[in-house]
Design a protein around this motif. Structure first.
Motif, PDB file in Angstrom:
ATOM      1  N   VAL A  16      69.113 -57.462 -14.460  1.00  0.00           N
ATOM      2  CA  VAL A  16      68.243 -57.298 -13.297  1.00  0.00           C
ATOM      3  C   VAL A  16      66.813 -57.035 -13.760  1.00  0.00           C
ATOM      4  CG1 VAL A  16      67.744 -55.855 -11.276  1.00  0.00           C
ATOM      5  CG2 VAL A  16      70.106 -56.519 -11.804  1.00  0.00           C
ATOM      6  N   LEU A  17      65.875 -57.718 -13.125  1.00  0.00           N
ATOM      7  CA  LEU A  17      64.452 -57.519 -13.349  1.00  0.00           C
ATOM      8  C   LEU A  17      63.860 -56.877 -12.109  1.00  0.00           C
ATOM      9  CD1 LEU A  17      61.627 -58.083 -14.685  1.00  0.00           C
ATOM     10  CD2 LEU A  17      61.664 -60.223 -13.383  1.00  0.00           C
ATOM     11  N   LEU A  18      63.141 -55.761 -12.296  1.00  0.00           N
ATOM     12  CA  LEU A  18      62.343 -55.150 -11.225  1.00  0.00           C
ATOM     13  C   LEU A  18      60.889 -55.260 -11.643  1.00  0.00           C
ATOM     14  CD1 LEU A  18      64.361 -51.894 -10.378  1.00  0.00           C
ATOM     15  CD2 LEU A  18      64.459 -54.132  -9.234  1.00  0.00           C
ATOM     16  N   GLY A  19      60.102 -56.053 -10.918  1.00  0.00           N
ATOM     17  CA  GLY A  19      58.719 -56.304 -11.274  1.00  0.00           C
ATOM     18  C   GLY A  19      57.811 -55.107 -11.063  1.00  0.00           C
ATOM     19  N   THR A  20      56.618 -55.188 -11.641  1.00  0.00           N
ATOM     20  CA  THR A  20      55.617 -54.131 -11.583  1.00  0.00           C
ATOM     21  C   THR A  20      55.391 -53.656 -10.157  1.00  0.00           C
ATOM     22  OG1 THR A  20      54.520 -54.923 -13.583  1.00  0.00           O
ATOM     23  CG2 THR A  20      53.168 -53.665 -12.056  1.00  0.00           C
TER      24      THR A  20
END
Length: 191
Positions: A67-71
């Motif tokens: 999972v990627l959680l962006g800035t």
């Protein structure tokens, strides 16, 4: 607090893992957590988790693998996020939201969970985003809506009603259309 962070993980200086009075958070292997991120207690995150800078993950949240959680993304707790999910920069995910597997959420998406903010007491019910759905940049999802499996919400859409599986939602308020041929199929989330 002593959080459990898996092997081969990299945590920048200026990250807080474990905040609050609950159980220590658990983060799987090969995480990459960037400066300014705060992960509260009572959070469980799978392997290959990546954040941008200044991400907030509140308590009672479960996040799957890859999972990627962006800035500047905020996950406001009591939320479930599946595996192979890409959530881009400046996304707001409210309490009581469920996100399935292989989901893409574009930059600036806002999800809501309070049908009558500060006017009346109401149950907080976040959106449900089913597997392989895609949400375009700057879309807004109102409380309790379901975006069906394989559905596609266009950039800037205002979703006020459930989006049936494998349907395109476009406009303000969003109307449903047949999913164009080039948007059919499953998401292929790449990192």
């Amino acid at each position: 607090m002593s959080a459990e962070v898996g092997v081969e993980s990299h945590v920048d200086d200026g990250v807080t893992i474990g905040y609050g009075d609950g159980d220590d958070p658990v983060i799987g292997d090969r995480a990459r957590i960037r400066a300014g991120t705060i992960v509260y207690d009572d959070v469980t995150i799978g392997d290959d988790f990546v954040t941008g800078h200044n991400v907030l993950v509140r308590e009672h949240t479960t996040i799957g693998d890859q999972v990627l959680l962006g800035t500047e993304t905020v996950v406001d707790g009591t939320t479930t996020i599946g595996s192979r999910v890409s959530i881009q920069t400046n996304v707001y995910i409210p309490t009581n939201t469920r996100i399935g597997d292989d989901v893409f959420v574009g930059p600036g998406v806002v999800m809501t969970n309070d049908p009558y903010p500060v006017r009346t007491d109401a149950e907080l019910v976040g959106p449900i985003i089913e597997n392989h759905a895609s949400i375009g940049a700057n879309a807004t999802l109102l409380p309790g809506v379901t975006v069906g499996e394989g559905a596609f919400v266009a950039a800037g859409a205002l979703v006020v009603n459930d989006v049936p599986p494998r349907t395109l939602a476009v406009g303000v308020p969003a109307v449903h259309r047949e999913l164009p041929e080039q948007l059919r199929g499953e998401n292929r989330i790449r990192r």
